[in-house]
Structures are given as C-alpha cells and as structure tokens.
Design an enzyme around this catalytic site. Structure first.
Site, PDB file in Angstrom:
ATOM      1  N   ARG A 109       0.834  -1.190   0.000  1.00  0.00           N
ATOM      2  CA  ARG A 109       0.000   0.000   0.000  1.00  0.00           C
ATOM      3  C   ARG A 109       0.869   1.240   0.000  1.00  0.00           C
ATOM      4  NH1 ARG A 109      -4.223   0.765   4.809  1.00  0.00           N
ATOM      5  NH2 ARG A 109      -2.254   0.817   5.956  1.00  0.00           N
ATOM      6  N   THR A 113      -0.945   7.563  -1.057  1.00  0.00           N
ATOM      7  CA  THR A 113      -2.242   7.432  -1.737  1.00  0.00           C
ATOM      8  C   THR A 113      -3.116   6.352  -1.122  1.00  0.00           C
ATOM      9  OG1 THR A 113      -1.462   5.783  -3.334  1.00  0.00           O
ATOM     10  CG2 THR A 113      -1.112   8.098  -3.888  1.00  0.00           C
ATOM     11  N   ASP A 206      -0.687  -3.080  12.786  1.00  0.00           N
ATOM     12  CA  ASP A 206      -0.228  -3.581  11.493  1.00  0.00           C
ATOM     13  C   ASP A 206      -0.005  -5.086  11.596  1.00  0.00           C
ATOM     14  OD1 ASP A 206       1.704  -4.410   9.375  1.00  0.00           O
ATOM     15  OD2 ASP A 206       1.631  -2.280   8.854  1.00  0.00           O
ATOM     16  N   ASP A 209       3.511  -6.414  10.426  1.00  0.00           N
ATOM     17  CA  ASP A 209       4.591  -6.134  11.373  1.00  0.00           C
ATOM     18  C   ASP A 209       4.501  -7.032  12.599  1.00  0.00           C
ATOM     19  OD1 ASP A 209       5.770  -4.203   9.829  1.00  0.00           O
ATOM     20  OD2 ASP A 209       4.823  -2.512  10.855  1.00  0.00           O
TER      21      ASP A 209
END
Length: 215
Positions: A109, A113, A206, A209
């Site tokens: 990602r 944006t 996340d 992660d």
C-alpha cells in the site's frame, strides 16, 4: 452471524474465535503467539468457509464391512495470500485442506495514496479451474483485496472467497460494490472509522509487522 451487510458476508460468532481475536488485539501479545493465533483463527474460519463444498460418495472397506462414505467431490481448491501479511494465514488453511495448491499475490500500500501497488503474482497453472480462497488478515480500505480479486478474475478465476481476521465497513462495502459475487468470511467486524493511516479502529495494529516482528 450471517447477513451483516448481505447474504454473502459471514462474521464469526464462535466463542473460541472471539477469544483468540481479543488476544490478537492486545499490544502485549508477542510475534510468536500472534502468528500462532492467526493460524488457529484461520483454521477455524476456513472450517466455516468450506462448509458448502460439494460431496460425492465412494465405497470403502472398514475393518468391519464394506460401506459407502462421503468425500470431497469435483472442486479443486487453492489458497492465495496477499503478501506479506496474508502469508500468516496460509499454514492454518493448509492444515485443514493439505491437498490445496498455494499461489501468491504481492501488493503493498502506497503510504501517501493508500492505493495498492502490484509487485508479484504467481499462481497455479490451473487456477481458473479452482475455488480460490484469498487471504489477508485486514480488510480495511479494501484496496488490496479489490485489486487482488481483479487480478484473479483477469486470469479466469470464477469462484473466489475472501478470508480475513478483521473487517471494517469501508472495505466490506467496497468489495460488495465491486465484487458482489465474492463471499467474505471475517473473524470479527470493527465498525469504527479508519484512522489517518488507513488502519482499522480499534483493530490490532499492522498485522504484517506483528506477524513478522518488524516495524
């Protein structure tokens, strides 16, 4: 819970799944336990997602007598994780369906944006003949899942099921709009808004992660 948004969306209510999702959310849960929980939840979720697979009947000989018994029939399966976080769900899925093939779609990602960028795609040669379970722990904006489903359809895949750990309204609505033929199976649903980084709130951070111990 069937039908939170439509008949093609399933949010798990099983107590074991809810308990394990709570452990995932805890920021003190380390990477080893986090990976194990992801695998366990995926296996339980995959059990639900495969409930309607077609069955045939064969003759087998037990130690007692010859009898007829049920076997999976006609439909070949594949699991396709969206890299990298989706990899964390593959072992749990394969544990349940060891004969399935595995493909990979690499997306990341863009931090500005928030749109998905493809960098890798490797699928079984007969992918168009298979029911594909696309895996990604988080369905947040839905951008990566939307793109990955588009890649699969462009390669002739007709039967796609999306498996995730957490789903947010924005992502579900996006998939329902762009891919109304795709079933969504989620371990939990967070109806809060996404934060400025596109993460689900309250979420679990996340997932990639936390699975791989990176930041």
């Amino acid at each position: 819970m069937k039908g939170t948004w439509s008949d093609r969306v399933f949010v798990a209510e099983h107590p074991l799944i809810q308990h394990k999702v709570t452990l995932l959310r805890n920021k003190r849960t380390g990477s080893k336990e986090f990976r194990e929980l992801i695998q366990e939840i995926t296996e339980l979720l995959c059990y639900e997602a495969t409930r309607d697979l077609p069955l045939g009947e064969i003759e087998v000989e037990t130690p007692i007598c010859v009898t007829k018994s049920k076997v999976l029939s006609g439909r070949k399966l594949a699991f396709v994780p969206i890299l990298r976080a989706g990899l964390g769900m593959v072992d749990g899925a394969i544990e349940l369906v060891p004969a399935a093939r595995v493909g990979h779609i690499g997306l990341y990602r863009d931090p500005e944006t928030l749109k998905p960028v493809e960098y890798y795609c490797k699928l079984p040669l007969d992918i168009e003949e298979r029911t594909v379970f696309l895996t990604d722990p988080m369905l947040a904006t839905g951008g990566s899942a939307d793109a990955a489903i588009g890649f699969l359809k462009a390669r002739g895949v007709k039967n796609i099921i999306f498996l995730c750990i957490l789903a947010a309204t924005e992502g579900v609505e996006r998939l329902q709009k762009n891919h109304p033929d795709v079933d969504i199976y989620a371990a939990a649903y967070d109806d809060g808004s996404l934060n400025e980084h596109g993460y689900i709130v309250p979420g679990l951070g996340d997932a990639g992660d936390r699975i791989f111990g990176t930041k």
